[in-house]
Design a protein around this motif. Structure first.
Motif, PDB file in Angstrom:
ATOM      1  N   GLY A 104       0.823  -1.204   0.000  1.00  0.00           N
ATOM      2  CA  GLY A 104       0.000   0.000   0.000  1.00  0.00           C
ATOM      3  C   GLY A 104       0.854   1.250   0.000  1.00  0.00           C
ATOM      4  O   GLY A 104       2.090   1.193  -0.032  1.00  0.00           O
ATOM      5  N   THR A 128       5.744   3.867  -1.230  1.00  0.00           N
ATOM      6  CA  THR A 128       4.834   2.903  -1.823  1.00  0.00           C
ATOM      7  C   THR A 128       5.406   1.508  -1.633  1.00  0.00           C
ATOM      8  O   THR A 128       6.590   1.269  -1.901  1.00  0.00           O
ATOM      9  CB  THR A 128       4.636   3.175  -3.330  1.00  0.00           C
ATOM     10  OG1 THR A 128       4.102   4.491  -3.492  1.00  0.00           O
ATOM     11  CG2 THR A 128       3.682   2.166  -3.952  1.00  0.00           C
ATOM     12  N   TRP A 187     -12.842  -0.893  -2.797  1.00  0.00           N
ATOM     13  CA  TRP A 187     -11.679  -0.589  -1.960  1.00  0.00           C
ATOM     14  C   TRP A 187     -11.181   0.821  -2.248  1.00  0.00           C
ATOM     15  O   TRP A 187     -11.413   1.376  -3.321  1.00  0.00           O
ATOM     16  CB  TRP A 187     -10.545  -1.586  -2.225  1.00  0.00           C
ATOM     17  CG  TRP A 187     -10.995  -3.001  -2.388  1.00  0.00           C
ATOM     18  CD1 TRP A 187     -11.298  -3.636  -3.549  1.00  0.00           C
ATOM     19  CD2 TRP A 187     -11.213  -3.963  -1.357  1.00  0.00           C
ATOM     20  NE1 TRP A 187     -11.688  -4.928  -3.320  1.00  0.00           N
ATOM     21  CE2 TRP A 187     -11.643  -5.162  -1.973  1.00  0.00           C
ATOM     22  CE3 TRP A 187     -11.083  -3.933   0.034  1.00  0.00           C
ATOM     23  CZ2 TRP A 187     -11.937  -6.313  -1.257  1.00  0.00           C
ATOM     24  CZ3 TRP A 187     -11.382  -5.081   0.746  1.00  0.00           C
ATOM     25  CH2 TRP A 187     -11.798  -6.246   0.110  1.00  0.00           C
ATOM     26  N   THR A 189      -7.574   2.781  -2.554  1.00  0.00           N
ATOM     27  CA  THR A 189      -6.166   2.408  -2.719  1.00  0.00           C
ATOM     28  C   THR A 189      -5.197   3.536  -2.384  1.00  0.00           C
ATOM     29  O   THR A 189      -4.043   3.279  -2.049  1.00  0.00           O
ATOM     30  CB  THR A 189      -5.903   1.938  -4.155  1.00  0.00           C
ATOM     31  OG1 THR A 189      -6.277   2.984  -5.078  1.00  0.00           O
ATOM     32  CG2 THR A 189      -6.734   0.698  -4.468  1.00  0.00           C
ATOM     33  N   ALA A 190      -5.635   4.807  -2.483  1.00  0.00           N
ATOM     34  CA  ALA A 190      -4.720   5.920  -2.216  1.00  0.00           C
ATOM     35  C   ALA A 190      -5.516   7.206  -2.034  1.00  0.00           C
ATOM     36  O   ALA A 190      -6.670   7.314  -2.463  1.00  0.00           O
ATOM     37  CB  ALA A 190      -3.714   6.090  -3.350  1.00  0.00           C
ATOM     38  N   LYS A 288      -7.851  -0.982   2.060  1.00  0.00           N
ATOM     39  CA  LYS A 288      -7.099  -1.330   0.855  1.00  0.00           C
ATOM     40  C   LYS A 288      -7.394  -2.770   0.443  1.00  0.00           C
ATOM     41  O   LYS A 288      -7.859  -3.569   1.262  1.00  0.00           O
ATOM     42  CB  LYS A 288      -5.602  -1.142   1.116  1.00  0.00           C
ATOM     43  CG  LYS A 288      -5.218   0.317   1.337  1.00  0.00           C
ATOM     44  CD  LYS A 288      -3.764   0.486   1.702  1.00  0.00           C
ATOM     45  CE  LYS A 288      -3.503   0.069   3.123  1.00  0.00           C
ATOM     46  NZ  LYS A 288      -2.131   0.391   3.560  1.00  0.00           N
ATOM     47  N   ASP A 290      -5.603  -5.329   0.084  1.00  0.00           N
ATOM     48  CA  ASP A 290      -4.934  -6.374   0.860  1.00  0.00           C
ATOM     49  C   ASP A 290      -5.469  -6.467   2.290  1.00  0.00           C
ATOM     50  O   ASP A 290      -4.979  -7.258   3.092  1.00  0.00           O
ATOM     51  CB  ASP A 290      -3.416  -6.150   0.886  1.00  0.00           C
ATOM     52  CG  ASP A 290      -3.030  -4.840   1.568  1.00  0.00           C
ATOM     53  OD1 ASP A 290      -3.940  -4.111   2.031  1.00  0.00           O
ATOM     54  OD2 ASP A 290      -1.831  -4.542   1.638  1.00  0.00           O
ATOM     55  N   PRO A 295      -6.085   3.466   3.440  1.00  0.00           N
ATOM     56  CA  PRO A 295      -4.989   4.339   2.999  1.00  0.00           C
ATOM     57  C   PRO A 295      -5.026   5.654   3.757  1.00  0.00           C
ATOM     58  O   PRO A 295      -6.084   6.099   4.228  1.00  0.00           O
ATOM     59  CB  PRO A 295      -5.286   4.542   1.506  1.00  0.00           C
ATOM     60  CG  PRO A 295      -6.766   4.389   1.399  1.00  0.00           C
ATOM     61  CD  PRO A 295      -7.142   3.342   2.419  1.00  0.00           C
TER      62      PRO A 295
END
Length: 303
Positions: A104, A128, A187, A189-190, A288, A290, A295
């Motif tokens: 992540g 990252t 989800w 992610t960022a 995220k 995973d 995030p």
């Protein structure tokens, strides 16, 4: 002659008393306290690592009163604390602090404390961490013998000979599931901050990257909450938005009603994204893919 001696003694006594008073004020904490200064020399912003790597964070903290401890935080949560060998603190304290990377985008921050327990502004850097490559599957070689003439081959599976080799894969490590999170399949992610270096009194927007793996468009009410490092309660939030998240990767922009007003020094913050239930008004964090958590984007607001 005696009058001169008396005047000289009185002058010396006044100067000495003022000096002792200044020392007492400093001891009592009435003198103006200064904050330590921290710089991170490694890793640099935007550095990339693999899941499971050991990330070494190198920093140097300085303060005239002496550094007594340095804290490393990842996405706002303290993961390590180090103290110098000198109990009373030392004016310059270089230290390397390590953290086991998880996949992540993460924000690393270092904060130092001096002998007066004054905290520095956190030094912040974002990195990252990419998922580890999947291990190749090794198929064991089976040795099959040739039966003698006039006999039928056995129908049972042939046992591998001593020359057969097989690689046993380690068990898959299942990450812990957060207690409260948004419904699975969509989800975050960022998160990016716009502007990247906001000023006091300036509205701030947050660009959130989403990943919809459900195959159909999903509707959500969402907002971004802003937190100070190491504090559980938020420092405000953006106005909730009702948005449709299409299948695949997409970006949504928050409202820009959040800002820091009034005079003051630079302040450090972390931004996280939450889903808002329209009926119960309860909020749950988008995590995220995973499932290692949500995030977070670290940033500072300065004068």
């Amino acid at each position: 002659m005696r009058s001169r001696l008396f005047k000289a003694f009185a002058t010396w006594l006044t100067v000495a008393s003022l000096g002792m008073l200044a020392c007492d004020l400093s001891t009592l904490g009435l003198a103006q306290a200064t904050k330590p200064q921290v710089t991170i020399t490694a890793p640099t912003a935007g550095s990339q690592f693999r899941d499971g790597d050991t990330v070494s964070v190198t920093s140097t903290s300085t303060d005239s009163a002496g550094i007594v401890r340095v804290e490393l935080a990842v996405d706002g949560a303290t993961v390590r604390t180090d103290t110098p060998p000198v109990l009373q603190g030392q004016k310059s304290f270089p230290v390397i602090q390590t953290w086991k990377a998880t996949a992540g985008v993460h924000t690393l921050s270092v904060r130092a404390y001096n002998a007066s327990n004054a905290a520095s502004d956190p030094a912040i850097v974002s990195i990252t961490v990419t998922p580890a490559a999947a291990e190749p599957t090794v198929v064991p070689t089976l040795a099959v013998g040739i039966p003698p003439l006039g006999t039928l081959p056995t129908l049972a599976p042939a046992e591998p000979t001593s020359n057969a080799t097989a690689t046993k894969r380690p068990p898959t490590k299942v990450p812990a599931t957060p207690t409260i999170n948004a419904p699975p399949g969509v989800w975050a992610t960022a998160i990016r901050v716009d502007p990247t270096a906001p000023k006091r009194g300036q509205g701030v927007k947050f660009i959130v990257s989403f990943l919809n793996t459900t195959g159909t468009q999903q509707g959500f009410r969402w907002r971004v909450r802003i937190f100070e490092p190491d504090k559980r309660n938020s420092f405000g939030d953006t106005t909730p938005l009702d948005s449709s998240i299409p299948p695949g990767a997409s970006e949504l922009v928050s409202s820009d009603n959040w800002k820091v007003t009034g005079p003051g020094d630079c302040l450090a913050f972390f931004a996280r994204v939450f889903q808002v239930d329209p009926n119960s008004k309860q909020e749950s964090e988008f995590i995220k893919p995973d499932q290692s958590g949500g995030p977070a984007a670290g940033f500072q607001v300065c004068p």
